[in-house]
Design a protein around this motif. Structure first.
Motif, PDB file in Angstrom:
ATOM      1  N   LYS A  59      36.898  -9.411   6.694  1.00 38.72           N
ATOM      2  CA  LYS A  59      37.572  -9.316   5.400  1.00 38.72           C
ATOM      3  C   LYS A  59      36.801  -8.312   4.551  1.00 38.72           C
ATOM      4  O   LYS A  59      35.564  -8.383   4.458  1.00 38.72           O
ATOM      5  CB  LYS A  59      37.606 -10.687   4.717  1.00 38.72           C
ATOM      6  N   ALA A  60      37.498  -7.355   3.961  1.00 40.77           N
ATOM      7  CA  ALA A  60      36.828  -6.302   3.205  1.00 40.77           C
ATOM      8  C   ALA A  60      37.561  -6.011   1.905  1.00 40.77           C
ATOM      9  O   ALA A  60      38.775  -6.190   1.805  1.00 40.77           O
ATOM     10  CB  ALA A  60      36.746  -5.017   4.039  1.00 40.77           C
ATOM     11  N   PRO A  62      38.887  -3.246  -0.989  1.00 33.08           N
ATOM     12  CA  PRO A  62      39.575  -1.964  -0.752  1.00 33.08           C
ATOM     13  C   PRO A  62      38.867  -0.739  -1.324  1.00 33.08           C
ATOM     14  O   PRO A  62      39.431   0.352  -1.318  1.00 33.08           O
ATOM     15  CB  PRO A  62      40.922  -2.177  -1.465  1.00 33.08           C
ATOM     16  N   GLN A  66      33.494   1.306   0.981  1.00 32.04           N
ATOM     17  CA  GLN A  66      33.505   0.531   2.216  1.00 32.04           C
ATOM     18  C   GLN A  66      34.520   1.051   3.233  1.00 32.04           C
ATOM     19  O   GLN A  66      34.750   0.417   4.272  1.00 32.04           O
ATOM     20  CB  GLN A  66      33.791  -0.940   1.912  1.00 32.04           C
ATOM     21  N   LEU A  67      35.106   2.214   2.967  1.00 28.31           N
ATOM     22  CA  LEU A  67      36.085   2.789   3.895  1.00 28.31           C
ATOM     23  C   LEU A  67      35.505   2.998   5.300  1.00 28.31           C
ATOM     24  O   LEU A  67      36.138   2.627   6.291  1.00 28.31           O
ATOM     25  CB  LEU A  67      36.644   4.099   3.334  1.00 28.31           C
ATOM     26  N   ARG A  70      35.448  -0.334   7.106  1.00 28.86           N
ATOM     27  CA  ARG A  70      36.784  -0.792   7.506  1.00 28.86           C
ATOM     28  C   ARG A  70      37.282  -0.005   8.720  1.00 28.86           C
ATOM     29  O   ARG A  70      37.830  -0.579   9.668  1.00 28.86           O
ATOM     30  CB  ARG A  70      37.767  -0.639   6.333  1.00 28.86           C
ATOM     31  N   ALA A  73      35.458  -1.071  11.856  1.00 24.09           N
ATOM     32  CA  ALA A  73      35.949  -2.354  12.348  1.00 24.09           C
ATOM     33  C   ALA A  73      37.210  -2.163  13.190  1.00 24.09           C
ATOM     34  O   ALA A  73      37.343  -2.756  14.270  1.00 24.09           O
ATOM     35  CB  ALA A  73      36.221  -3.294  11.182  1.00 24.09           C
ATOM     36  N   VAL A  80      41.288  -6.538  10.465  1.00 28.90           N
ATOM     37  CA  VAL A  80      40.728  -6.362   9.127  1.00 28.90           C
ATOM     38  C   VAL A  80      41.709  -6.917   8.087  1.00 28.90           C
ATOM     39  O   VAL A  80      42.873  -6.517   8.042  1.00 28.90           O
ATOM     40  CB  VAL A  80      40.444  -4.875   8.831  1.00 28.90           C
ATOM     41  N   MET A  82      42.207  -6.763   4.301  1.00 26.71           N
ATOM     42  CA  MET A  82      41.774  -5.955   3.164  1.00 26.71           C
ATOM     43  C   MET A  82      42.503  -6.448   1.922  1.00 26.71           C
ATOM     44  O   MET A  82      43.733  -6.611   1.935  1.00 26.71           O
ATOM     45  CB  MET A  82      42.112  -4.488   3.432  1.00 26.71           C
ATOM     46  N   ALA A 109      42.765   2.576   7.146  1.00 25.39           N
ATOM     47  CA  ALA A 109      41.805   1.807   6.362  1.00 25.39           C
ATOM     48  C   ALA A 109      41.754   2.230   4.901  1.00 25.39           C
ATOM     49  O   ALA A 109      41.101   1.568   4.088  1.00 25.39           O
ATOM     50  CB  ALA A 109      40.419   1.926   6.986  1.00 25.39           C
ATOM     51  N   ALA A 114      46.877   1.679   4.216  1.00 32.68           N
ATOM     52  CA  ALA A 114      47.126   0.245   4.388  1.00 32.68           C
ATOM     53  C   ALA A 114      48.455  -0.161   3.769  1.00 32.68           C
ATOM     54  O   ALA A 114      49.209  -0.965   4.336  1.00 32.68           O
ATOM     55  CB  ALA A 114      45.984  -0.562   3.796  1.00 32.68           C
TER      56      ALA A 114
END
Length: 238
Positions: A59-60, A62, A66-67, A70, A73, A80, A82, A109, A114
């Protein structure tokens, strides 16, 4: 604003200035989850953890910072979840499934990608989470963290804890620039969570003092905040 809120804001102001003045992030990072330099390095460091290799669900948040995590992953075959920006949907998470992507992982991502290719899901559709990736403004080595002040990360984690999807087995990580790692105490309230690992471009720092809320702390939420977030409005105690 409470005394704790003021103390947290003072930490944010100090770290934003330290990060920007120290060349760790662009000048427009002030007031945001910083898009620091070296984000790709945090993805590489995180990928070296045994917990990452074992994980199937991440779980991340947006945010841009943190791109790379993601995208990594997805490349590593992990599903993922998001957060939809500002949780502005009754289904507050995007599900990015690497088996069903119609865009490259780096594009899927992104927020825009997304929104195009991911399915929005409600909490009841989310699978148990192995790793939570949280954007942060400041963290200290005990694991205490501060976001930009909007509270969305805290709410997302609290929702997933209440649903039994973030558990004692879930690992929470904060990818940050080394200038965001501070020695000061960080004020904490009932709804705050700590991180298990700080991940910088150059190292992984284990944090000893795990702290998790039991779920949503309704007393900390204003009526305006609840009304603005559909998933909260649906769950509001009568």
């Amino acid at each position: 604003m409470t005394d704790i809120d003021q103390a947290k804001q003072a930490v944010r102001e100090r770290v934003w200035r330290r990060l920007i003045d120290g060349g760790g992030a662009p000048a427009d990072s002030y007031g945001k989850i910083p898009g620091f330099y070296g984000t790709e390095g945090t993805a590489e460091q995180l990928a070296g953890l045994d917990e990452w290799r074992r994980a199937t669900t991440v779980k991340a948040n947006p945010d841009w910072a943190q791109l790379p995590v993601r995208a990594r992953a997805l490349k590593d075959g992990k599903r993922v979840y998001m957060a939809v920006p500002r949780m502005a949907s009754p289904q507050p998470f995007y599900l990015l499934d690497p088996e069903n992507l119609t865009l490259p992982p780096e594009e899927a991502a992104e927020k825009k990608g997304a929104a195009q290719v991911a399915r929005r899901v409600g909490v009841e559709e989310v699978e148990p989470i192995d790793i939570v990736v949280c954007g942060s403004v400041a963290v200290n080595r005990s694991g205490a963290r501060i976001g930009k002040g909007a509270g969305y990360s805290d709410l997302e984690v609290a929702l997933l804890i209440e649903a039994g999807l973030v558990t004692e087995n879930t690992v929470i990580v904060a990818p940050v620039h080394e200038l965001q790692v501070i020695e000061d105490d960080i004020p904490e309230t009932e709804h705050d969570f700590s991180v298990d690992y700080i991940v910088t471009p150059g190292e992984v720092i284990p944090c000893p003092n795990r702290r998790r809320p039991r779920g949503l702390v309704w007393g900390d939420l204003t009526p305006e905040k609840i009304a603005a977030i559909p998933v909260l409005a649906q769950r509001r105690p009568s």
